[in-house]
Write a protein that holds these residues in place. Sequence first.
Motif, PDB file in Angstrom:
ATOM      1  N   VAL A 228       0.129  -0.908   0.528  1.00  0.00           N
ATOM      2  CA  VAL A 228       0.415  -0.214   0.162  1.00  0.00           C
ATOM      3  C   VAL A 228       0.779   1.419  -0.079  1.00  0.00           C
ATOM      4  O   VAL A 228       1.686   0.927   0.436  1.00  0.00           O
TER       5      VAL A 228
ATOM      6  N   GLU B 216      -3.984   8.853   4.431  1.00  0.00           N
ATOM      7  CA  GLU B 216      -4.387   7.790   3.580  1.00  0.00           C
ATOM      8  C   GLU B 216      -4.024   7.056   3.113  1.00  0.00           C
ATOM      9  O   GLU B 216      -2.490   6.620   2.985  1.00  0.00           O
TER      10      GLU B 216
ATOM     11  N   LYS C 109      -3.993   3.667   0.138  1.00  0.00           N
ATOM     12  CA  LYS C 109      -4.098   2.933  -1.089  1.00  0.00           C
ATOM     13  C   LYS C 109      -3.632   1.799  -1.550  1.00  0.00           C
ATOM     14  O   LYS C 109      -1.626   1.332  -1.559  1.00  0.00           O
TER      15      LYS C 109
END
Length: 153
Positions: free
Chosen positions: A26, A56, A58
Amino acid sequence: MKKIYYLLFLLPLSFLMACSDDFTPVDMTVTLNGVTTSGESFYTVEGEDVSVENLEVKSIDGKPTAYSNVLFYFNGVPLMGNPENPLAAGFSTEDIPAGTYTLSITGSLLQEDASLKAFAVNYPLVIVSSQDDLPAGAPEIGSYSQTIRISNK
């Protein structure tokens, strides 16, 4: 009675073994306010307030991923945030002498079809005495992000 203890031990163990270890890397992006950036470091000027604006994660293959139990540290000292919004952590550099410090983030990563993963990442934070001491070409103080890739290894 021993059989019950064995069962109590094996049940959580079997659950852990049932979880796949298919954790895909990630990208974790932290956005700070009250800083500028140059290279892989954040910079700020003595007296500025620095705060975490956003965090964040992802997955690089689009697998649903989330974080939990996130804690922020400045040079090993936990930053207290708002209990309703743990990302609202921040601090003043008013009485902190110029130098290089570490902003650390720890927590857990939850990813579909993968075991729970703990993470700990560090971002260099350089505090300078005045605006003139900022690196040449650094943008003005504001909100900036940096990304670190977290993998299974």
